[in-house]
Design an enzyme around this catalytic site. Sequence first.
Site, short mmCIF file in Angstrom:
data_model
loop_
_atom_site.label_atom_id
_atom_site.label_comp_id
_atom_site.label_asym_id
_atom_site.label_seq_id
_atom_site.Cartn_x
_atom_site.Cartn_y
_atom_site.Cartn_z
N GLY A 10 -13.17 -28.14 -13.28
CA GLY A 10 -12.62 -27.55 -12.05
C GLY A 10 -11.64 -26.45 -12.38
O GLY A 10 -10.89 -26.56 -13.35
N ARG A 71 -19.52 -26.83 -14.76
CA ARG A 71 -19.76 -28.15 -15.36
C ARG A 71 -21.15 -28.02 -15.98
O ARG A 71 -22.04 -27.42 -15.38
CB ARG A 71 -19.71 -29.23 -14.29
CG ARG A 71 -18.35 -29.18 -13.54
CD ARG A 71 -18.11 -30.36 -12.66
NE ARG A 71 -17.01 -30.09 -11.75
CZ ARG A 71 -15.75 -30.43 -11.96
NH1 ARG A 71 -15.40 -31.06 -13.06
NH2 ARG A 71 -14.82 -30.16 -11.07
N ASP A 102 -10.02 -33.56 -18.57
CA ASP A 102 -10.37 -34.57 -19.58
C ASP A 102 -11.82 -34.48 -20.03
O ASP A 102 -12.12 -34.65 -21.22
CB ASP A 102 -9.99 -35.98 -19.11
CG ASP A 102 -10.86 -36.45 -17.96
OD1 ASP A 102 -11.18 -35.63 -17.08
OD2 ASP A 102 -11.22 -37.64 -17.93
N THR A 124 -6.08 -28.51 -15.36
CA THR A 124 -6.64 -29.27 -14.23
C THR A 124 -5.53 -29.55 -13.22
O THR A 124 -4.39 -29.81 -13.62
CB THR A 124 -7.26 -30.62 -14.70
OG1 THR A 124 -7.56 -31.42 -13.55
CG2 THR A 124 -6.34 -31.42 -15.60
N ASP A 126 -5.33 -32.10 -11.47
CA ASP A 126 -5.22 -33.55 -11.26
C ASP A 126 -4.04 -34.24 -11.93
O ASP A 126 -3.66 -35.34 -11.55
CB ASP A 126 -6.50 -34.25 -11.73
CG ASP A 126 -7.71 -33.83 -10.92
OD1 ASP A 126 -7.52 -33.39 -9.78
OD2 ASP A 126 -8.84 -33.94 -11.43
N ASP A 128 -4.11 -35.69 -14.73
CA ASP A 128 -4.63 -37.00 -15.17
C ASP A 128 -4.77 -37.10 -16.69
O ASP A 128 -5.52 -37.93 -17.18
CB ASP A 128 -5.99 -37.27 -14.49
CG ASP A 128 -7.01 -36.18 -14.78
OD1 ASP A 128 -6.64 -35.14 -15.36
OD2 ASP A 128 -8.18 -36.36 -14.42
N ARG A 170 -9.22 -38.42 -7.31
CA ARG A 170 -10.20 -39.52 -7.29
C ARG A 170 -9.72 -40.71 -8.10
O ARG A 170 -9.91 -41.85 -7.72
CB ARG A 170 -11.55 -39.05 -7.84
CG ARG A 170 -12.27 -38.15 -6.88
CD ARG A 170 -13.78 -38.28 -6.98
NE ARG A 170 -14.37 -37.53 -5.90
CZ ARG A 170 -14.65 -36.23 -5.94
NH1 ARG A 170 -14.40 -35.55 -7.03
NH2 ARG A 170 -15.16 -35.62 -4.90
#
Length: 319
Positions: A10, A71, A102, A124, A126, A128, A170
């Site tokens: 992303g 992707r 990741d 990212t 996120d 994460d 998510r």
Amino acid sequence: MKIGVLTSGGDAPGMNAAIRAVVRCGIDAGMDVYGIKRGYEGLLDGEIEQMSLSSVGDILHRGGTILKTARSERFSTEEGVKRSKVILGTFGIDALIVIGGDGSMRGALELSKLGVNVMCLPGTIDNDLAYTDYTIGFDTAVNTVLDAISKVRDTSSAHERNTIIEVMGRHCGDIALYAGVGGGAEAVLIPEVEADVNRVCRKILQGAGRGKLNSIIINAEGSGVSSEELAKEIAEVTGRETRIVVLSYLQRGGVPTLDDRLLASQSGAKAIELIQNGIKNRAIGTVNGKIQAFEIEGALAEKPEFDHELYELIDVLSK
Ligand code: ATP
């Protein structure tokens, strides 16, 4: 020495600042820097062009990524990774800088196992990746959510209604969590904590009882409860109109904040420094605000620590 840079997964605000840092620091260190378009997908297609000081001009403040991102299913096979190594060899590229999340880092790890020198930058929204305090793009994304909360609050107060703001996340609830603290949300629902809709409803009723004109609930995509279900239940219990605002891709775009530009610029510079010093295969990030580099496998294996105190603070501050 020739190095390549790509963005993958992303897009995130600050990726351009990272590309700029890689290109300008690389050239400053006497390297030839090649831009690879569309992440691993473009690598497999050989979409590789040399970059210059001016090819990264005027991009520092722009969201998205001038290299485009993708992707790539083709890459994530053993065959794809092997072919990528061959293509890098064909272009004479000695080291690859991967800016992504990741998944992109897992791809980079596979490449490193075949002997390619890979540096990973955490790009990212996120947040994460547990090895780094923050990821490039996270701060901008949270600020976008804060801006939305302020605007929603104005209109929600005027109409005395509840609003559910659905945000990305998510598996990691950091966008919701940080925006919840910074934006004064009444409650946040995140993947790390089992959703308790009754608790949310009690909170809204208590607030309304002492005259609160609106309530903002932040629902992360991966909370386990859909915003529609949540809105229906809250409206039924509180008797107040409950609207949903889905921020979706708005969170990915926009002018990167200072924090994201700094992290991107410093980690890009660090990647070049490491390559210059003959160090191989590192994931770059910050620990307590300081730029650091870790072995990729170890960095990916780190387990995220959920900040329970921050989560509970949301409840106290919005009493
Ligand atoms: P974001 O956090 O924004 O989703 P990401 O980097 O995690 O970014 P992914 O779609 O998970 O995004 O990964 C990007 C690409 O990395 C994938 O399309 C695939 O090509 C490659 N990739 C992911 N996981 C692996 C893996 N285990 N082995 C090889 N390649 C992988």
